[in-house]
Design a protein around this motif. Structure first.
Motif, mmCIF file in Angstrom:
data_model
loop_
_atom_site.group_PDB
_atom_site.id
_atom_site.type_symbol
_atom_site.label_atom_id
_atom_site.label_comp_id
_atom_site.label_asym_id
_atom_site.label_seq_id
_atom_site.Cartn_x
_atom_site.Cartn_y
_atom_site.Cartn_z
ATOM 1 N N MET A 113 0.789 -1.296 -0.095
ATOM 2 C CA MET A 113 0.044 0.111 -0.038
ATOM 3 C C MET A 113 0.786 1.251 -0.120
ATOM 4 N N GLU A 114 0.431 2.025 -0.925
ATOM 5 C CA GLU A 114 1.228 3.375 -1.025
ATOM 6 C C GLU A 114 1.537 4.127 0.240
ATOM 7 N N ASP A 115 2.748 4.673 0.540
ATOM 8 C CA ASP A 115 2.750 5.668 1.505
ATOM 9 C C ASP A 115 2.127 6.950 1.365
ATOM 10 N N ALA A 116 1.361 7.496 2.110
ATOM 11 C CA ALA A 116 0.737 8.652 2.136
ATOM 12 C C ALA A 116 1.673 9.858 2.041
ATOM 13 N N LEU A 117 2.828 9.891 2.522
ATOM 14 C CA LEU A 117 3.799 10.890 2.457
ATOM 15 C C LEU A 117 4.211 11.101 0.733
ATOM 16 N N ASN A 118 3.945 10.192 -0.065
ATOM 17 C CA ASN A 118 4.244 10.160 -1.532
ATOM 18 C C ASN A 118 3.272 10.600 -2.249
ATOM 19 N N LEU A 119 2.060 10.733 -1.883
ATOM 20 C CA LEU A 119 0.798 11.107 -2.457
ATOM 21 C C LEU A 119 0.864 12.566 -2.886
ATOM 22 N N PRO A 120 0.097 13.220 -3.901
ATOM 23 C CA PRO A 120 0.427 14.573 -4.303
ATOM 24 C C PRO A 120 -0.370 15.676 -3.228
ATOM 25 N N LEU A 121 -1.286 15.360 -2.308
ATOM 26 C CA LEU A 121 -1.743 16.224 -1.215
ATOM 27 C C LEU A 121 -1.194 15.843 0.117
ATOM 28 N N ALA A 122 -0.017 15.180 0.170
ATOM 29 C CA ALA A 122 0.299 14.755 1.550
ATOM 30 C C ALA A 122 0.589 16.052 2.411
ATOM 31 N N ASP A 123 0.863 17.389 1.689
ATOM 32 C CA ASP A 123 1.123 18.542 2.640
ATOM 33 C C ASP A 123 -0.141 19.338 2.984
ATOM 34 N N VAL A 124 -1.514 18.720 2.651
ATOM 35 C CA VAL A 124 -2.650 19.391 3.067
ATOM 36 C C VAL A 124 -3.337 18.710 4.203
ATOM 37 N N THR A 125 -3.808 19.527 5.080
ATOM 38 C CA THR A 125 -4.728 18.979 6.186
ATOM 39 C C THR A 125 -6.094 19.709 6.251
ATOM 40 N N VAL A 126 -6.902 18.417 6.215
ATOM 41 C CA VAL A 126 -8.458 18.956 6.090
ATOM 42 C C VAL A 126 -9.228 18.504 7.368
ATOM 43 N N ILE A 127 -9.844 19.578 7.843
ATOM 44 C CA ILE A 127 -10.671 19.365 8.978
ATOM 45 C C ILE A 127 -12.316 18.941 8.430
ATOM 46 N N ASP A 128 -12.657 17.793 8.414
ATOM 47 C CA ASP A 128 -13.787 17.625 8.064
ATOM 48 C C ASP A 128 -14.959 17.542 9.187
ATOM 49 N N ILE A 129 -15.771 18.494 9.279
ATOM 50 C CA ILE A 129 -16.902 18.516 10.360
ATOM 51 C C ILE A 129 -18.281 18.301 9.606
ATOM 52 N N ALA A 130 -18.178 18.193 8.327
ATOM 53 C CA ALA A 130 -19.633 17.835 7.564
ATOM 54 C C ALA A 130 -20.166 16.397 8.198
ATOM 55 N N THR A 131 -21.490 16.338 7.655
ATOM 56 C CA THR A 131 -22.073 15.126 8.036
ATOM 57 C C THR A 131 -22.673 14.616 6.656
ATOM 58 N N LEU A 132 -23.180 13.406 6.926
ATOM 59 C CA LEU A 132 -23.888 12.442 5.724
ATOM 60 C C LEU A 132 -23.019 12.567 4.565
ATOM 61 N N LEU A 133 -23.383 13.116 3.560
ATOM 62 C CA LEU A 133 -22.640 12.673 2.369
ATOM 63 C C LEU A 133 -21.861 13.730 1.405
ATOM 64 N N ALA A 134 -22.425 14.726 1.219
ATOM 65 C CA ALA A 134 -21.833 15.720 0.078
ATOM 66 C C ALA A 134 -20.361 15.964 0.517
ATOM 67 N N GLY A 135 -20.483 16.789 1.796
ATOM 68 C CA GLY A 135 -19.292 17.338 2.277
ATOM 69 C C GLY A 135 -18.201 16.260 2.678
ATOM 70 N N PRO A 136 -18.587 15.119 3.285
ATOM 71 C CA PRO A 136 -17.542 14.124 3.682
ATOM 72 C C PRO A 136 -17.299 13.550 2.508
ATOM 73 N N PHE A 137 -17.978 13.356 1.292
ATOM 74 C CA PHE A 137 -17.402 12.872 0.019
ATOM 75 C C PHE A 137 -16.410 13.627 -0.354
#
Length: 395
Positions: free
Chosen positions: A1-25
């Motif tokens: 499985m690929e190391d997340a550090l090698n992925l293109p958005l590895a330097d982005v931190t996201v706080i997901d406070i959404a519920t159900l589907l659209a925001g969480p997706f």
């Protein structure tokens, strides 16, 4: 499985406070490409944990919609939860939420507060109707967007009622739009050094996806007809029953494809008709076109139909059920479905990342987490200085 550090958005931190589907997706799409996504849930859990099918008490949609996320439990209505959230937001790149407009403001964590503590933050707000306008305060779900966008009115059989899709289409599409809006805002931040608010309305996402219905009505006064599986733009286009009671879908939007289909089904005479040279003409005569295709297909088994269509390079596809998707050799070769180890389920099969990047492909590293599974680790890693939202700095 690929190391997340090698992925293109590895330097982005996201706080997901959404519920159900659209925001969480939207947050899940960012997580697929390496973003560190922290899913902040109320102590009772995201309602999606109680939505849809379960296996031995484990919600299966949750595992997909919240993959590659860390679960942190905070009550944003309480001072302690608010303070923890602000500490997280002060060090994050993105916050994604989908509460009714004004909710974050009432909790004391609205966009003005977030901008003061973190001017580089992108706040993506996903709602049914947007942050302003007469309907802004209404509860908004994908079904309402499917109804009000025009999608339901154009879907279904001519003599039947408007038809809603059997899955959360509008939520999924708005989630894609929200992820795109977030990436555009992050790119803009790279140019300006400042974040901004992305206002994503599910209704507007669906209206924007429905092609030319607005200019067609504006200039021609025409509304889309409900035509079942037919098309108002081209023919043949339908689903057809084969001799073995299985089904195929046929579409011929290009003139050359329509030509090949009609020659294959034994009606080259139709190709010579003047009306056959345009999609509009074929639609006007689609009864005769459709009858010719339907009759030919009904005399053959599905595998034979697909084989003969492919031999003449005409567009056809078998109508799949979910088990067909799992068996299909093309999907298997491209790893469209993957098997992810999971502490609760042992393993779980789900769809792979939605697109492939040649140098930095995304990956599904884990399925949706247990409620609060990462609370202690995430909060311990946050700089332990309390945030003074009124002053916009740590103290």
């Amino acid at each position: 499985m690929e190391d997340a550090l090698n992925l293109p958005l590895a330097d982005v931190t996201v706080i997901d406070i959404a519920t159900l589907l659209a925001g969480p997706f939207a947050a899940a799409l960012l997580g697929d490409y390496g973003a560190d996504v922290i899913k902040v849930e109320h102590p009772s859990g995201d309602p999606l944990r109680r939505f849809g099918h379960v296996y031995e008490g484990v919600p299966l949609l949750w595992k997909v919609a919240n993959r590659n996320k860390k679960s942190v439990v905070l009550d944003l209505k309480k001072p302690e939860g608010r303070d923890h959230f602000l500490r997280l937001a002060a060090q994050a790149d993105v916050v994604i939420e989908n509460f009714r407009p004004g909710t974050l403001e009432r909790w004391g964590v609205g966009p003005d507060v977030l901008e003061r503590i973190n001017p580089r933050l992108v706040l993506t707000r996903v709602t049914g109707f947007g942050q302003d306008g007469p309907y802004a305060s209404r509860p908004g779900f994908g079904t309402l967007a499917e109804a009000m966008s025009g999608l339901a009115a154009m879907s279904g059989d001519p003599d039947g009622p408007p038809m809603l899709p059997p899955f959360p289409l509008a939520d999924a599409f708005a989630g894609v739009q929200a992820a795109y809006a977030t990436m555009v805002a992050l790119h803009s931040r790279g140019l300006t050094g400042r974040g901004q608010v992305a206002d994503v309305a599910i209704t507007e996402s669906m209206i924007g996806a429905l092609g030319a219905q607005l200019p067609v009505y504006d200039k021609l006064g025409l509304k889309p007809d409900r035509v079942g599986n037919l098309s108002n733009s081209n023919a043949p286009r339908n689903v057809y029953r084969c001799a073995d009671d299985r089904w195929v879908a046929v579409s011929a939007p290009a003139q050359s494809v329509a030509d090949r289909v009609m020659r294959l089904v034994g009606r080259p005479d139709l190709v010579e008709e003047a009306w056959f040279s345009s999609g509009t003409g074929r639609v006007a005569h689609r009864d005769v076109v459709d009858e010719a295709v339907s009759r030919w297909i009904a005399e053959r088994n599905r595998d034979e139909v697909v084989s003969e269509f492919e031999a003449v390079e005409a567009a056809v596809a078998p109508i799949y059920e979910v088990d067909d998707v799992l068996r299909d050799p093309h999907f298997r070769a491209r790893n469209v479905v993957i098997d992810i180890p999971d502490d609760e389920l042992g393993s779980v099969r789900m769809q792979n990342v939605p697109f492939r990047l040649s140098a930095t492909p995304g990956s599904v590293r884990w399925a949706g987490p247990r409620l609060g599974e990462h609370t202690e680790a995430v909060l311990e890693a946050v700089e332990p200085k309390p945030v003074d939202a009124d002053q916009g700095k740590a103290r």
